[in-house]
Design a protein around this motif. Sequence first.
Motif, PDB file in Angstrom:
ATOM      1  N   ILE A 325       0.842  -1.198   0.000  1.00  0.00           N
ATOM      2  CA  ILE A 325       0.000   0.000   0.000  1.00  0.00           C
ATOM      3  C   ILE A 325       0.875   1.245   0.000  1.00  0.00           C
ATOM      4  O   ILE A 325       1.797   1.374   0.809  1.00  0.00           O
ATOM      5  N   ASN A 326       0.569   2.141  -0.927  1.00  0.00           N
ATOM      6  CA  ASN A 326       1.203   3.454  -0.973  1.00  0.00           C
ATOM      7  C   ASN A 326       0.167   4.454  -0.461  1.00  0.00           C
ATOM      8  O   ASN A 326      -0.814   4.750  -1.162  1.00  0.00           O
ATOM      9  N   GLN A 327       0.371   4.959   0.755  1.00  0.00           N
ATOM     10  CA  GLN A 327      -0.633   5.784   1.398  1.00  0.00           C
ATOM     11  C   GLN A 327      -0.929   7.043   0.609  1.00  0.00           C
ATOM     12  O   GLN A 327      -2.081   7.499   0.541  1.00  0.00           O
ATOM     13  N   SER A 328       0.066   7.635  -0.034  1.00  0.00           N
ATOM     14  CA  SER A 328      -0.153   8.851  -0.824  1.00  0.00           C
ATOM     15  C   SER A 328      -1.067   8.560  -2.010  1.00  0.00           C
ATOM     16  O   SER A 328      -1.986   9.344  -2.306  1.00  0.00           O
ATOM     17  N   ALA A 332      -4.822  10.013  -2.627  1.00  0.00           N
ATOM     18  CA  ALA A 332      -5.136  10.724  -3.873  1.00  0.00           C
ATOM     19  C   ALA A 332      -6.317  10.080  -4.587  1.00  0.00           C
ATOM     20  O   ALA A 332      -7.187  10.774  -5.138  1.00  0.00           O
ATOM     21  N   ALA A 333      -6.348   8.750  -4.576  1.00  0.00           N
ATOM     22  CA  ALA A 333      -7.456   8.049  -5.212  1.00  0.00           C
ATOM     23  C   ALA A 333      -8.764   8.315  -4.485  1.00  0.00           C
ATOM     24  O   ALA A 333      -9.815   8.516  -5.115  1.00  0.00           O
ATOM     25  N   GLU A 341      -6.314  -0.299  -5.391  1.00  0.00           N
ATOM     26  CA  GLU A 341      -6.211  -1.590  -4.701  1.00  0.00           C
ATOM     27  C   GLU A 341      -4.858  -1.735  -3.999  1.00  0.00           C
ATOM     28  O   GLU A 341      -4.803  -1.916  -2.788  1.00  0.00           O
ATOM     29  N   ASN A 342      -3.815  -1.631  -4.757  1.00  0.00           N
ATOM     30  CA  ASN A 342      -2.478  -1.731  -4.188  1.00  0.00           C
ATOM     31  C   ASN A 342      -1.451  -1.315  -5.229  1.00  0.00           C
ATOM     32  O   ASN A 342      -1.805  -1.030  -6.382  1.00  0.00           O
ATOM     33  N   SER A 343      -0.193  -1.291  -4.824  1.00  0.00           N
ATOM     34  CA  SER A 343       0.901  -0.959  -5.746  1.00  0.00           C
ATOM     35  C   SER A 343       1.753  -2.187  -6.052  1.00  0.00           C
ATOM     36  O   SER A 343       2.912  -2.073  -6.450  1.00  0.00           O
TER      37      SER A 343
END
Length: 452
Positions: A325-328, A332-333, A341-343
């Motif tokens: 997970i990329n919190q930024s 933004a999403a 969903e995830n990176s």
Amino acid sequence: RVHGDASLQKRRFSNRMADPRAEVFANWGPAYREVADSSSEFDHVLESALVEIHLSCKGLLNTDSTSKTDPLAILTETRYRRALKKQDRLLGMTEQVQNQLNPEFAKGFFTRVRKFDMDGHLLKVGVFDVDKANSSSVDLGVHDLVGGAAVSMADLLRAPGMRVELRLQANFDPRTTVDGASGRVAGAANPSVVDRGSVVIQAQLVNETASHGVASWTMSASDLDKCDSGIGAKSDPFVIIRREASPDSRAFFAVYRSPVVLKSLSPVWGTISMPLCALCANDLDRMLSIEVYDWDDDGSTDFIGSAIVNVRGLLGQTDMALPLINQSKLNAAAAAKKKYENSGVLTLSRFSVRAVPGGAIPELPPPAPLGRIDLRAVESWSEADLARFLTVDKHMPEALGARIMDQGVDGPVLLSLSDAEVANDLVQAVHAQLTIGQRKKLQQIFAQLRQR
């Protein structure tokens, strides 16, 4: 006979003055309070604690003209050996970090603190710029010194959070005092520059009430975000594992850094093996942040995503897939009312822990005592130890050793005596075995042993 003279009676540890450094151990909890309160008797008695040390740097001097410094650090320690003669030992070296003036080294170091010599237990750090390819580890002498610094173990463990930040000095090079060092070493880069940055030394106490062990697993990822630009561009991913500094602290520091896998969105890092104390401080519930980054050759990194786990949750799992997970990007999403969903997905496979009774792990120092008379506190020497030291190490007559045994003189007796008692009573008690010159030499040896 010495052991029959009231003025020379053995004064056992329980009757001695409290160690002035005891406050350092006051908040260690029950397991470590036992260390502080125990005597220095050797064999089967815990008299030291295992300490883990991590290094990082801030604002390093840039010693490269076309890029940035490629730092690597070494850590040495000075301990009391052989009648208080100090000698440095190389604890190890960190990994090299390319093009970075603020490196956070993942490699940790382990040593043991002994209550009796905490002020004399000196840690020395040297930071170097690695310029020559393929020589970053064994050939330290060729690298330019960025700077060095030192701190006593007592000061480090007294510091808030057991963390100190020291300014690097151009004229302080730990390579020159390491036991067995020989040959020339490269000097300091730009020696006239005063501000060379700083080194942060962070200590952690290892909980040895839990069993030591070695953790092993394989690690891979899939469907990572593309961070590089251009046609056919991908990412150059690597992993940093960070451990929670203490339970519920919300502060994490690096304990593992993987190699970089170039141009891949589905990297495989292979099998990883680490001592459990290095991974999670022997605490199966300690939180670990597994973070995936994209590496750039200018030293910068792009955060791809992370997952939070602990060792207990990994045990018994054949394959555990963790969404990164990329919190930024998630925020933004959400703001744009889009789906995220995830990176990518990180997979940990075949995670296992092999128990190692007694902590017999190559990466760890042996339990205290360290197994040789000259590495122990003088106060822990028996009559036989003292006799062997005088006759073997100091080449005194063998008859003196027998006399020391007969008179019952051990380390505690020697340290309990006043200077006058040593000169007038102890030396006189054994003087029949010695010449005048040998008696003077013996007094000098006793004076050295009694310096604390």
